[in-house]
Motif scaffolding. Structure first.
Motif, PDB file in Angstrom:
ATOM      1  N   ASN A   1      28.890 -19.723 -19.605  1.00 24.34           N
ATOM      2  CA  ASN A   1      29.676 -18.626 -19.049  1.00 24.34           C
ATOM      3  C   ASN A   1      31.140 -18.781 -19.438  1.00 24.34           C
ATOM      4  O   ASN A   1      31.568 -19.830 -19.912  1.00 24.34           O
ATOM      5  CB  ASN A   1      29.506 -18.519 -17.533  1.00 24.34           C
ATOM      6  CG  ASN A   1      30.013 -19.727 -16.778  1.00 24.34           C
ATOM      7  OD1 ASN A   1      30.525 -20.677 -17.351  1.00 24.34           O
ATOM      8  ND2 ASN A   1      29.871 -19.698 -15.465  1.00 24.34           N
ATOM      9  N   HIS A   2      31.910 -17.723 -19.228  1.00 18.96           N
ATOM     10  CA  HIS A   2      33.314 -17.717 -19.653  1.00 18.96           C
ATOM     11  C   HIS A   2      34.154 -18.768 -18.935  1.00 18.96           C
ATOM     12  O   HIS A   2      35.054 -19.364 -19.535  1.00 18.96           O
ATOM     13  CB  HIS A   2      33.935 -16.333 -19.434  1.00 18.96           C
ATOM     14  CG  HIS A   2      33.400 -15.294 -20.364  1.00 18.96           C
ATOM     15  ND1 HIS A   2      33.785 -15.213 -21.676  1.00 18.96           N
ATOM     16  CD2 HIS A   2      32.495 -14.302 -20.174  1.00 18.96           C
ATOM     17  CE1 HIS A   2      33.153 -14.224 -22.263  1.00 18.96           C
ATOM     18  NE2 HIS A   2      32.346 -13.650 -21.373  1.00 18.96           N
ATOM     19  N   SER A   3      33.875 -19.008 -17.680  1.00 16.24           N
ATOM     20  CA  SER A   3      34.707 -19.931 -16.909  1.00 16.24           C
ATOM     21  C   SER A   3      34.386 -21.401 -17.193  1.00 16.24           C
ATOM     22  O   SER A   3      35.151 -22.282 -16.808  1.00 16.24           O
ATOM     23  CB  SER A   3      34.563 -19.647 -15.409  1.00 16.24           C
ATOM     24  OG  SER A   3      33.231 -19.892 -14.994  1.00 16.24           O
TER      25      SER A   3
ATOM     26  N   ARG B   1      29.119 -23.294 -16.054  1.00 19.93           N
ATOM     27  CA  ARG B   1      27.687 -23.428 -16.339  1.00 19.93           C
ATOM     28  C   ARG B   1      27.496 -23.822 -17.794  1.00 19.93           C
ATOM     29  O   ARG B   1      28.203 -23.357 -18.669  1.00 19.93           O
ATOM     30  CB  ARG B   1      26.955 -22.130 -16.057  1.00 19.93           C
ATOM     31  CG  ARG B   1      27.152 -21.652 -14.634  1.00 19.93           C
ATOM     32  CD  ARG B   1      25.944 -20.923 -14.155  1.00 19.93           C
ATOM     33  NE  ARG B   1      26.172 -20.406 -12.824  1.00 19.93           N
ATOM     34  CZ  ARG B   1      25.676 -20.955 -11.724  1.00 19.93           C
ATOM     35  NH1 ARG B   1      24.935 -22.014 -11.818  1.00 19.93           N
ATOM     36  NH2 ARG B   1      25.916 -20.426 -10.544  1.00 19.93           N
TER      37      ARG B   1
ATOM     38  N   ASN C   1      20.709 -20.056 -16.574  1.00 23.88           N
ATOM     39  CA  ASN C   1      22.114 -19.902 -16.942  1.00 23.88           C
ATOM     40  C   ASN C   1      22.319 -19.125 -18.240  1.00 23.88           C
ATOM     41  O   ASN C   1      23.444 -18.785 -18.589  1.00 23.88           O
ATOM     42  CB  ASN C   1      22.779 -21.277 -17.097  1.00 23.88           C
ATOM     43  CG  ASN C   1      22.894 -22.007 -15.784  1.00 23.88           C
ATOM     44  OD1 ASN C   1      23.029 -21.398 -14.736  1.00 23.88           O
ATOM     45  ND2 ASN C   1      22.821 -23.325 -15.830  1.00 23.88           N
TER      46      ASN C   1
ATOM     47  N   LYS D   1      22.874 -16.389 -20.619  1.00 22.96           N
ATOM     48  CA  LYS D   1      23.351 -15.007 -20.667  1.00 22.96           C
ATOM     49  C   LYS D   1      23.830 -14.758 -22.091  1.00 22.96           C
ATOM     50  O   LYS D   1      23.750 -15.620 -22.956  1.00 22.96           O
ATOM     51  CB  LYS D   1      24.503 -14.797 -19.673  1.00 22.96           C
ATOM     52  CG  LYS D   1      24.176 -15.184 -18.244  1.00 22.96           C
ATOM     53  CD  LYS D   1      23.212 -14.213 -17.614  1.00 22.96           C
ATOM     54  CE  LYS D   1      22.989 -14.550 -16.150  1.00 22.96           C
ATOM     55  NZ  LYS D   1      21.624 -14.777 -15.803  1.00 22.96           N
TER      56      LYS D   1
ATOM     57  N   PHE E   1      26.798 -14.660 -23.313  1.00 22.48           N
ATOM     58  CA  PHE E   1      27.839 -15.611 -23.705  1.00 22.48           C
ATOM     59  C   PHE E   1      27.213 -16.921 -24.184  1.00 22.48           C
ATOM     60  O   PHE E   1      27.612 -17.477 -25.208  1.00 22.48           O
ATOM     61  CB  PHE E   1      28.788 -15.869 -22.527  1.00 22.48           C
ATOM     62  CG  PHE E   1      29.973 -16.714 -22.876  1.00 22.48           C
ATOM     63  CD1 PHE E   1      31.085 -16.153 -23.474  1.00 22.48           C
ATOM     64  CD2 PHE E   1      29.975 -18.073 -22.619  1.00 22.48           C
ATOM     65  CE1 PHE E   1      32.186 -16.927 -23.813  1.00 22.48           C
ATOM     66  CE2 PHE E   1      31.069 -18.858 -22.955  1.00 22.48           C
ATOM     67  CZ  PHE E   1      32.176 -18.284 -23.554  1.00 22.48           C
TER      68      PHE E   1
END
Length: 111
Positions: A9-11, A14, A80, A82, A84
């Motif tokens: 993910n972007h942050s 994960r 997790n 996705k 991304f």
């Protein structure tokens, strides 16, 4: 066995662990070939396309291939995963392929 970690993910909270055997399975089944359209954008529809392709393989003769099943459970169908994460998997795969090509060239040049 080599283990890689991709950000899912972007942050960066994960991630998904990808083994070299997973990358080898992707290569064996050509799962990422022609997956992304010419626009180069990896979105949820591209992830769905990959899942449909894998599901089709699993319903055929490849359904008994443990390495393909492991790839599905550990990476493609990971909770997790996705768009991304798929983009990062594609990047990792390309780097891995390039590394393998270089190693093959070096071993051919130095028998």
């Amino acid at each position: 066995m080599l283990m890689y970690k991709i950000q899912a993910n972007h942050s960066g909270t994960r991630s998904i662990e990808v083994e070299e055997s997973h990358l080898s399975t992707i290569s064996n089944y050509h799962l990422l070939d022609h997956l992304v359209d010419s626009n180069g954008i990896v979105d949820e529809s591209v992830l769905d396309k990959l899942k449909f392709n894998v599901r089709s393989l699993l319903s055929g003769d490849a359904g008994s291939d443990k390495s393909l099943l492991d790839l599905c459970l550990d990476v493609i169908y990971n909770s997790n995963m996705k768009a991304f994460g798929l983009g990062n998997l594609i990047t990792l795969y390309r780097q891995w392929e390039e590394e393998r090509s270089k190693e093959a060239e070096e071993s051919a040049a130095n028998p």
